[in-house]
Design a protein around this motif. Structure first.
Motif, mmCIF file in Angstrom:
data_model
loop_
_atom_site.group_PDB
_atom_site.id
_atom_site.type_symbol
_atom_site.label_atom_id
_atom_site.label_comp_id
_atom_site.label_asym_id
_atom_site.label_seq_id
_atom_site.Cartn_x
_atom_site.Cartn_y
_atom_site.Cartn_z
ATOM 1 N N GLU A 1 0.805 -1.224 0.000
ATOM 2 C CA GLU A 1 0.000 0.000 0.000
ATOM 3 C C GLU A 1 0.841 1.278 0.000
ATOM 4 O OE1 GLU A 1 0.422 -1.687 4.087
ATOM 5 O OE2 GLU A 1 -0.451 -2.486 2.261
ATOM 6 N N ALA A 2 2.147 1.152 0.132
ATOM 7 C CA ALA A 2 3.045 2.324 0.112
ATOM 8 C C ALA A 2 4.322 1.965 -0.659
ATOM 9 C CB ALA A 2 3.363 2.759 1.532
ATOM 10 N N PRO A 3 4.213 1.778 -1.984
ATOM 11 C CA PRO A 3 5.371 1.315 -2.757
ATOM 12 C C PRO A 3 6.491 2.341 -2.904
ATOM 13 C CG PRO A 3 3.545 1.801 -4.226
ATOM 14 C CD PRO A 3 3.028 1.955 -2.825
ATOM 15 N N ASN A 4 6.250 3.588 -2.553
ATOM 16 C CA ASN A 4 7.273 4.620 -2.694
ATOM 17 C C ASN A 4 8.051 4.876 -1.410
ATOM 18 O OD1 ASN A 4 6.904 5.117 -5.437
ATOM 19 N ND2 ASN A 4 5.134 6.409 -5.009
ATOM 20 N N GLU A 5 7.872 4.028 -0.429
ATOM 21 C CA GLU A 5 8.696 4.088 0.768
ATOM 22 C C GLU A 5 9.061 2.666 1.167
ATOM 23 O OE1 GLU A 5 6.835 5.902 4.171
ATOM 24 O OE2 GLU A 5 5.070 4.661 4.012
ATOM 25 N N ARG A 6 10.237 2.533 1.757
ATOM 26 C CA ARG A 6 10.685 1.215 2.172
ATOM 27 C C ARG A 6 11.425 1.315 3.490
ATOM 28 N NH1 ARG A 6 15.472 -0.286 -2.182
ATOM 29 N NH2 ARG A 6 16.941 1.334 -1.561
ATOM 30 N N TYR A 7 11.467 0.175 4.183
ATOM 31 C CA TYR A 7 12.049 0.116 5.521
ATOM 32 C C TYR A 7 13.066 -1.013 5.598
ATOM 33 C CZ TYR A 7 8.201 3.140 6.781
ATOM 34 O OH TYR A 7 7.323 4.188 6.842
ATOM 35 N N LYS A 8 13.996 -0.856 6.499
ATOM 36 C CA LYS A 8 15.032 -1.852 6.781
ATOM 37 C C LYS A 8 15.221 -1.865 8.286
ATOM 38 C CE LYS A 8 19.917 -2.632 5.510
ATOM 39 N NZ LYS A 8 20.164 -3.506 6.581
ATOM 40 N N LEU A 9 15.437 -3.060 8.855
ATOM 41 C CA LEU A 9 15.605 -3.182 10.300
ATOM 42 C C LEU A 9 16.898 -3.917 10.625
ATOM 43 C CD1 LEU A 9 12.005 -4.387 11.235
ATOM 44 C CD2 LEU A 9 12.911 -2.064 11.395
ATOM 45 N N ASP A 10 17.538 -3.482 11.689
ATOM 46 C CA ASP A 10 18.654 -4.202 12.296
ATOM 47 C C ASP A 10 18.231 -4.505 13.730
ATOM 48 O OD1 ASP A 10 19.977 -3.615 9.952
ATOM 49 O OD2 ASP A 10 21.407 -2.221 10.844
ATOM 50 N N VAL A 11 18.247 -5.787 14.097
ATOM 51 C CA VAL A 11 17.849 -6.206 15.434
ATOM 52 C C VAL A 11 19.055 -6.850 16.091
ATOM 53 C CG1 VAL A 11 16.277 -7.644 16.792
ATOM 54 C CG2 VAL A 11 15.486 -6.602 14.653
ATOM 55 N N TYR A 12 19.339 -6.432 17.318
ATOM 56 C CA TYR A 12 20.478 -6.957 18.075
ATOM 57 C C TYR A 12 19.981 -7.526 19.397
ATOM 58 C CZ TYR A 12 22.852 -3.895 14.789
ATOM 59 O OH TYR A 12 23.281 -3.280 13.640
ATOM 60 N N ILE A 13 20.272 -8.808 19.644
ATOM 61 C CA ILE A 13 19.988 -9.430 20.929
ATOM 62 C C ILE A 13 21.274 -9.302 21.728
ATOM 63 C CG2 ILE A 13 19.159 -11.472 22.134
ATOM 64 C CD1 ILE A 13 17.228 -10.317 19.967
ATOM 65 N N LEU A 14 21.195 -8.696 22.903
ATOM 66 C CA LEU A 14 22.396 -8.262 23.621
ATOM 67 C C LEU A 14 22.876 -9.196 24.730
ATOM 68 C CD1 LEU A 14 21.407 -4.499 23.807
ATOM 69 C CD2 LEU A 14 22.846 -5.637 22.108
ATOM 70 N N GLY A 15 22.198 -10.297 24.968
ATOM 71 C CA GLY A 15 22.674 -11.177 26.029
ATOM 72 C C GLY A 15 21.861 -12.441 26.141
ATOM 73 N N ARG A 16 22.150 -13.214 27.171
ATOM 74 C CA ARG A 16 21.496 -14.496 27.377
ATOM 75 C C ARG A 16 20.278 -14.411 28.297
ATOM 76 N NH1 ARG A 16 23.626 -18.932 25.486
ATOM 77 N NH2 ARG A 16 22.684 -20.220 27.084
ATOM 78 N N GLU A 17 20.038 -13.255 28.886
ATOM 79 C CA GLU A 17 18.915 -13.121 29.811
ATOM 80 C C GLU A 17 17.748 -12.410 29.126
ATOM 81 O OE1 GLU A 17 20.083 -11.255 33.428
ATOM 82 O OE2 GLU A 17 21.910 -12.452 33.585
ATOM 83 N N LEU A 18 16.541 -12.772 29.555
ATOM 84 C CA LEU A 18 15.339 -12.112 29.064
ATOM 85 C C LEU A 18 15.138 -10.858 29.906
ATOM 86 C CD1 LEU A 18 12.867 -11.913 27.311
ATOM 87 C CD2 LEU A 18 11.717 -13.556 28.790
ATOM 88 N N ARG A 19 15.651 -9.739 29.383
ATOM 89 C CA ARG A 19 15.590 -8.454 30.089
ATOM 90 C C ARG A 19 15.083 -7.379 29.133
ATOM 91 N NH1 ARG A 19 20.200 -7.148 33.907
ATOM 92 N NH2 ARG A 19 20.102 -5.256 32.683
ATOM 93 N N ALA A 20 14.534 -6.322 29.685
ATOM 94 C CA ALA A 20 14.004 -5.237 28.870
ATOM 95 C C ALA A 20 15.084 -4.575 28.014
ATOM 96 C CB ALA A 20 13.326 -4.191 29.756
ATOM 97 N N ASP A 21 16.320 -4.567 28.501
ATOM 98 C CA ASP A 21 17.393 -3.962 27.723
ATOM 99 C C ASP A 21 18.178 -5.007 26.925
ATOM 100 O OD1 ASP A 21 18.659 -5.226 29.825
ATOM 101 O OD2 ASP A 21 19.891 -3.515 30.401
ATOM 102 N N GLY A 22 17.570 -6.167 26.699
ATOM 103 C CA GLY A 22 18.237 -7.257 26.000
ATOM 104 C C GLY A 22 18.082 -7.239 24.497
ATOM 105 N N VAL A 23 17.312 -6.304 23.964
ATOM 106 C CA VAL A 23 17.111 -6.219 22.517
ATOM 107 C C VAL A 23 17.172 -4.760 22.081
ATOM 108 C CG1 VAL A 23 14.579 -6.161 22.710
ATOM 109 C CG2 VAL A 23 15.630 -6.940 20.595
ATOM 110 N N ARG A 24 17.806 -4.525 20.949
ATOM 111 C CA ARG A 24 17.881 -3.178 20.362
ATOM 112 C C ARG A 24 17.484 -3.270 18.894
ATOM 113 N NH1 ARG A 24 17.087 -1.308 24.256
ATOM 114 N NH2 ARG A 24 18.496 -0.519 25.775
#
Length: 169
Positions: free
Chosen positions: A98-121
Motif C-alpha cells: 500500500e506504500a510502494p514509494n517508501e521502504r524500511y530496513k531493520l537491524d535487530v540486536y539481541i544483547l545477552g542471554r537473559e530475558l531483560r528489557a534492555d536485551g534487545v535493540r
C-alpha cells in the motif's frame, strides 16, 4: 508511517494469537531425555547456559526467547543476515504494497542471554523514492524502534510463559 506501525502491530497481534505447537509431540519423556543425553555437547550446547534459566538454547549464544520473538515479529521482512550465535538480524529493504514509494530496513540486536528489557535493540531505517526514481534516506518516527522492541519483548515473554506452562513449572 502510520501504515508501517499498523502493519507491525497487526503482525504482532497475529503471532500473539497463534496456537502453541509442541515440537516433540509423539515423543515420550524418556525419548526426549535420551535425545538430549545423546548430544555431544549435552543439553546446554557448546557454550552452556549454566542452568540460569536464561532461555539459552544449544548453539545460540543469546536468549532464545528474544531470538525467536525477534524472528517471529519481523518475519514479513526479507532477511539479509541472520546470525544466531552473535544475535544479529539484518533485513533487506521492504516496501509495503500500500506504500510502494517508501521502504524500511531493520537491524535487530539481541544483547545477552537473559530475558531483560534492555536485551534487545532495534535500529529502523526508512527511504522514500524521489520523483527521479532514486531512493533517498528519510526520517523514521522517533518511537518506531521502541515500539518494535516492546513488541519483541512482549512476544518473548509470551513464549516463555507458554514454554513453562508446557513443562509444568
Amino acid at each position: 508511517m502510520r501504515v508501517f506501525i499498523s502493519l507491525i502491530l497487526l503482525a504482532f497481534l497475529a503471532t500473539a494469537c497463534g496456537g502453541t505447537r509442541d515440537p516433540n509431540a509423539g515423543q515420550d519423556i524418556d525419548d526426549r531425555r535420551r535425545a538430549e543425553l545423546g548430544s555431544i555437547f549435552g543439553t546446554q550446547g557448546m557454550l552452556g547456559s549454566g542452568g540460569d534459566g536464561g532461555g539459552g538454547a544449544p548453539g545460540i549464544a543469546v536468549n532464545s526467547y528474544l531470538w525467536r520473538a525477534s524472528l517471529d515479529t519481523i518475519s514479513f521482512f526479507p532477511m539479509a543476515q541472520v546470525d544466531a550465535f552473535g544475535g544479529v538480524i539484518i533485513t533487506e529493504w521492504y516496501s509495503m504494497p500500500e506504500a510502494p514509494n517508501e521502504r524500511y530496513k531493520l537491524d535487530v540486536y539481541i544483547l545477552g542471554r537473559e530475558l531483560r528489557a534492555d536485551g534487545v535493540r532495534v535500529a529502523a531505517f526508512r527511504q522514500v523514492r524521489g520523483a527521479d526514481g532514486e531512493w533517498r534516506d528519510a526520517p523514521v518516527a522517533d518511537d518506531t524502534a521502541a515500539k518494535l522492541e516492546n513488541a519483541i519483548l512482549t512476544r518473548a515473554r509470551q513464549m516463555r510463559i507458554e514454554t513453562r506452562a508446557q513443562v509444568g513449572e
